[in-house]
Every structure is written in C-alpha cells, then in structure tokens.
Motif scaffolding. Sequence first.
Motif, short mmCIF file in Angstrom:
data_model
loop_
_atom_site.label_atom_id
_atom_site.label_comp_id
_atom_site.label_asym_id
_atom_site.label_seq_id
_atom_site.Cartn_x
_atom_site.Cartn_y
_atom_site.Cartn_z
N VAL A 1 6.31 -15.42 9.20
CA VAL A 1 6.12 -15.83 7.81
C VAL A 1 5.02 -15.02 7.12
O VAL A 1 5.16 -14.61 5.96
CB VAL A 1 5.78 -17.34 7.73
N LEU A 2 3.93 -14.74 7.82
CA LEU A 2 2.73 -14.18 7.19
C LEU A 2 2.51 -12.69 7.51
O LEU A 2 1.39 -12.20 7.37
CB LEU A 2 1.50 -14.97 7.64
N ALA A 3 3.54 -11.97 7.90
CA ALA A 3 3.36 -10.57 8.30
C ALA A 3 2.73 -9.71 7.20
O ALA A 3 1.76 -8.98 7.44
CB ALA A 3 4.71 -9.98 8.72
N GLU A 4 3.27 -9.79 5.96
CA GLU A 4 2.72 -8.97 4.87
C GLU A 4 1.29 -9.35 4.51
O GLU A 4 0.43 -8.46 4.36
CB GLU A 4 3.62 -9.06 3.63
N PRO A 5 0.96 -10.65 4.35
CA PRO A 5 -0.44 -11.00 4.06
C PRO A 5 -1.41 -10.53 5.14
O PRO A 5 -2.52 -10.10 4.83
CB PRO A 5 -0.40 -12.53 3.97
N ILE A 6 -1.00 -10.61 6.40
CA ILE A 6 -1.87 -10.18 7.49
C ILE A 6 -2.21 -8.71 7.36
O ILE A 6 -3.38 -8.29 7.43
CB ILE A 6 -1.21 -10.48 8.85
N PHE A 7 -1.20 -7.88 7.16
CA PHE A 7 -1.44 -6.43 7.06
C PHE A 7 -2.20 -6.08 5.80
O PHE A 7 -3.05 -5.18 5.80
CB PHE A 7 -0.11 -5.67 7.12
N SER A 8 -1.89 -6.75 4.71
CA SER A 8 -2.58 -6.45 3.46
C SER A 8 -4.07 -6.76 3.56
O SER A 8 -4.92 -5.96 3.16
CB SER A 8 -1.96 -7.25 2.32
N MET A 9 -4.41 -7.93 4.12
CA MET A 9 -5.81 -8.33 4.24
C MET A 9 -6.58 -7.43 5.21
O MET A 9 -7.74 -7.09 4.99
CB MET A 9 -5.90 -9.78 4.73
N LEU A 10 -5.93 -7.04 6.30
CA LEU A 10 -6.63 -6.28 7.33
C LEU A 10 -6.74 -4.79 7.02
O LEU A 10 -7.77 -4.17 7.30
CB LEU A 10 -5.93 -6.47 8.68
N PHE A 11 -5.70 -4.18 6.47
CA PHE A 11 -5.63 -2.72 6.44
C PHE A 11 -5.47 -2.07 5.07
O PHE A 11 -5.63 -0.85 4.96
CB PHE A 11 -4.46 -2.25 7.32
N LEU A 12 -5.12 -2.82 4.03
CA LEU A 12 -4.80 -2.20 2.74
C LEU A 12 -6.08 -1.74 2.03
O LEU A 12 -6.67 -2.46 1.23
CB LEU A 12 -4.03 -3.19 1.86
N ARG A 13 -6.48 -0.53 2.36
CA ARG A 13 -7.65 0.09 1.74
C ARG A 13 -7.66 1.57 2.14
O ARG A 13 -7.00 1.97 3.09
CB ARG A 13 -8.95 -0.59 2.20
N GLY A 14 -8.43 2.37 1.41
CA GLY A 14 -8.57 3.78 1.75
C GLY A 14 -7.23 4.49 1.79
O GLY A 14 -6.43 4.42 0.84
N ALA A 15 -6.95 5.16 2.91
CA ALA A 15 -5.72 5.95 3.04
C ALA A 15 -4.50 5.10 3.41
O ALA A 15 -3.39 5.61 3.45
CB ALA A 15 -5.91 7.04 4.10
N PHE A 16 -4.69 3.80 3.65
CA PHE A 16 -3.60 2.92 4.05
C PHE A 16 -3.04 2.23 2.81
O PHE A 16 -3.71 1.43 2.16
CB PHE A 16 -4.10 1.87 5.06
N THR A 17 -1.78 2.53 2.47
CA THR A 17 -1.18 2.09 1.22
C THR A 17 -0.35 0.82 1.41
O THR A 17 -0.09 0.39 2.53
CB THR A 17 -0.29 3.19 0.65
N MET A 18 0.12 0.25 0.29
CA MET A 18 0.99 -0.92 0.34
C MET A 18 2.30 -0.58 1.04
O MET A 18 2.86 -1.41 1.78
CB MET A 18 1.27 -1.43 -1.08
N GLN A 19 2.80 0.63 0.84
CA GLN A 19 4.02 1.05 1.54
C GLN A 19 3.80 1.04 3.05
O GLN A 19 4.68 0.61 3.82
CB GLN A 19 4.44 2.45 1.08
N ASP A 20 2.62 1.49 3.49
CA ASP A 20 2.29 1.46 4.91
C ASP A 20 2.23 0.01 5.42
O ASP A 20 2.69 -0.29 6.52
CB ASP A 20 0.95 2.14 5.17
N ALA A 21 1.66 -0.87 4.61
CA ALA A 21 1.54 -2.28 5.00
C ALA A 21 2.92 -2.92 5.15
O ALA A 21 3.17 -3.66 6.11
CB ALA A 21 0.71 -3.05 3.99
#
Length: 509
Positions: A331-351
């Motif tokens: 259920v929470l796969a996208e929120p987990i990745f967004s909160m942990l990694f979405l910054r710098g060189a890591f984009t929403m597409q990567d998340a």
Amino acid sequence: MKVRAKKNIAAVSGLTGISRVLGFVRDMVLAWLLGAGFLADAFIVAFRIPNLLRRFMAEGAVSVAFVPVFSEAKERDGIENAFVLARGIFTLMFLVLTAVVIVGEIVAPAVVAVIAPGFINNEAFDTAVHLTRIMFPYILLIGIVALFMGILNSLGHFSAPAASPILLNVFMIGTPIVFYVMFPAFSSPADAFAWGVIFGGIAQVLLHVIPLRRLRVPLLLSWNFIHPRLMQVASLMGVAAIGASVYQINVFVGTLLASLLATGSVSYLYYANRIVELPLGLFAFAVGNVMLPSMSRAYARSDPQKLSSLVGGSVSVVMVFTIPATIGIMVLAEPIFSMLFLRGAFTMQDALASAYALRMYAIGLCAVGISRILTQALYAMQQARSVVRISWIVLAINILLCVALMVPMKHAGIALASSISVSFQVILLYRVLVRKGIRPGGVPLMHYARMIAAGIGMGICLIPFLAMQFWFEGFTLSGLGLLFLSIFSGAVVYFGLLWVLGFRQSYTM
C-alpha cells in the motif's frame, strides 16, 4: 517460547532495527550523492561483489556450518575442546580468505565483466573495477567477524553480533559526509563510500574482541589442523557456501540481468531490496539467528519433537510480523520511497520505478521469512547438501523467470521472479524436513487465517492515508509525520484485530 529466547529475539530485533534505520540513512546519503545513474550503478555492483562473497564464503557459511558443530562439540566434548575447534577454523578461514582477497584484486576486471556484462564498453565498467579493488579486502574482515559472531551466538551472546552492522552503516555514512562533503579528501563520493566499507569492517572486528575476551575465548591463530571436528566444519562450510544464501544468489542474478536494461535498473532493484530487508532483518533473520543454536542443541540431543516445536513456533513468529509488513509495503510503496530518497539526484521517476520493484519483492516477503527458518533447521541438522540441491533448483527457476518476466515488466519482472522462486524453495525445504522426521507444528491453522484477516483490515485502514497524496513533494516534516502515523495506525489496527479475532500465542518453543 522461553523468556530468555524472547529477550534475545527482542534484543536482536531492536539492534537490527537501529542498523536498518541507519541503513536507510546510508541509502539516503547514497541517493543524495550518487543518484541512480552510472556512478550509483557502478558502486552498487562493486559493493555487491564482496558482499556476495561474504554471504558465500564467510557469514552465511560460518553461521550455518560452524554453529551446529561447535554446539555439538560443546555439548558432547566440553567447552575447552570446542575452543580448540574454533581456533583451528579461525586460522583456516584467515588463510583462505586472504588468498581470495589477493586473487580478487588481480581478477577484478573479469569479475565485474561477469557480474555486470552490460557495463562492458561503458563508463561504469572502469569505475566498478576501481571500487571493487578498494572494497575486496572487506571479505577478510567480515569473515573474521562472522566466525566471532558464530562463537558468541553459540555461547548465548547475541548483542554484539546484532550491533555489528550498525558500525558498518555509521562509517559508510560518516566517511563520505566528512571526507567528501565537509573536507574533500576524495575526488569522488563513490570512493568515499568504498573506503567507508573498509573502515566499517575494521570497526566490526574490534567490536567483537571485547565480549570474546570477557568470555575468555582464545583468539590466537593455531596451526593444529588435526581436530576431529575441524574437517566436519570445513566440509559443511564448503557445501553451505552456496546453499546458505539462495536469496542473495537471486539478487545477484537480478543485478546481472538488470545491467542489460536501462540505466538505473540496478539501482532501482538495490533500493527496493534494501526496503524489503527491513522486516526480514527485524523478524525473520533475528528469529533464525537466535533459534539456530537451540535447534542445533535439540538435534545434538536427538530430540526431533523439540526441534519440530522450535521450527513451527519460529515460523509462526515470523509470519505474525511479515504478513502485515507485506500488506503495508504494497500500500505505502510510493510514500516510503518519496520520504526516504526523493532529493538531490533522485527524482520522482526514480521513486516510482523503485516502488514498482518493491511491490514485486514484497510478494515474496513471507516466503523468504519461512525459508530462513526452514533452512536454519536443516543446517542445525547438518543437512547442508539437501539445502544446496534445493538452491540449485531454485536458482534455475529464478533465472528462467527473470528472462521471461524482464521483457514485459523490465526491472520489476526481476523482482517478481525472485519472489516466485523463493516460494518454490519453501515447498522443497518443507518436503525435505518432513522426510527427515521433522514436522513443524504446534500452531493451529486458524492462527494464520486470523493473521491474514487482520492484515487485510490493516490494509483497508491505510488506504485513506494513501489518498492524501502527502508524498508528492518529497521529504517534508508533515509528510514524514503522516507516514509514521499511517504505519503506527496500521500496526494498532493489525494487532487490535488479532486480539479481537482471538489470536493467542499459546504454543511454546
């Protein structure tokens, strides 16, 4: 389950939880400094090589080959005789792993070419070779640590082995931040991460020396290779080198095939696998590590009924936590990745791409947990060859599924193939245990039905949080708060429903 076992599992789970949280911090720094491009792919491939050898030749093989024989020697021959065995294994491992490191430094280009053929004639290849040569000595360091872990676990000490990965993460976080961001001693952040691995390995060795000295365990090398049980351990260790880590073998195959896909595929699978390892480390691996010495003692005392009870109870404990973890991740796969990694060189597409892989890995979460317990039971019975035969079958299934699924599903197909193949592994392991007279039981089937029903109820509770779309902007304090609130609420609903449905852990281990 005995009170002491519960305390040991709780201690291991707690320390493992700290390690996993730091692991996420480490990966956040990794994503921040390396992103999901060629430099990240090169580092992940380079790090996976010594890490995979660690699973094959050091940590995995030692824990499942040394602990049962050491426990048997302690039960039947006395502690002093067991210490003599430990010194002989220590010397043998030191010599073998030193030779492996020397050879690995020489053939690093060939190793990278085999592991990631898609890197050939690519800028990532030379970088991966360079990083591999920096990190290859880690296998010697972690090999020593693995033996120390086995000795301490066999003597009932679990805290230092469980805390060991914390040091690795601390140095992998601190080295690039201090020596690349704050004081640029390294020209590349990937080099800083690689040297952090080596510094962390040295710290791990030193951590185990303290309790070993307190328990008066001799740490000197010994050239006495005539101990009657030494060849027994060496033989089991050689067989276990492949069979102990089929899950890691599947990940390795995924890395090889992912290198043939679009840039970033290796990184997507790596980040997704790191997330799914949190519940595995907290519950499945913690229970398996704590119960292995108990299973070994039950086998040494020729008590199949006790061993069956230990296996059945361990599986139930793992399932009560991995079922909600599976549903929560789905259920929470996208929120987990967004909160942990979405910054710098890591984009929403990567998340989004990483979350897709995470869901496919989560499908096999329960199977991986059960497989860990059943495999530990067979190793406790010194049935390493049975595990190896099953590992080869499962590996073949995984490769076929990867090739079939990576075309329509890209990198996510590789993750799904891993989940399906581990499910086959559970079936095969269970059949072998039954043939050996071990029938995991003691837990009513209705208990598992209650777990599933409570998990479904938890998943329904999480949907409103998902609809809030609080993760679209990446990390924010409010978004992080909502993520933690959703996880906490899900846990309350799950365990509350278990209680309402009449779930009681009346079985013993």
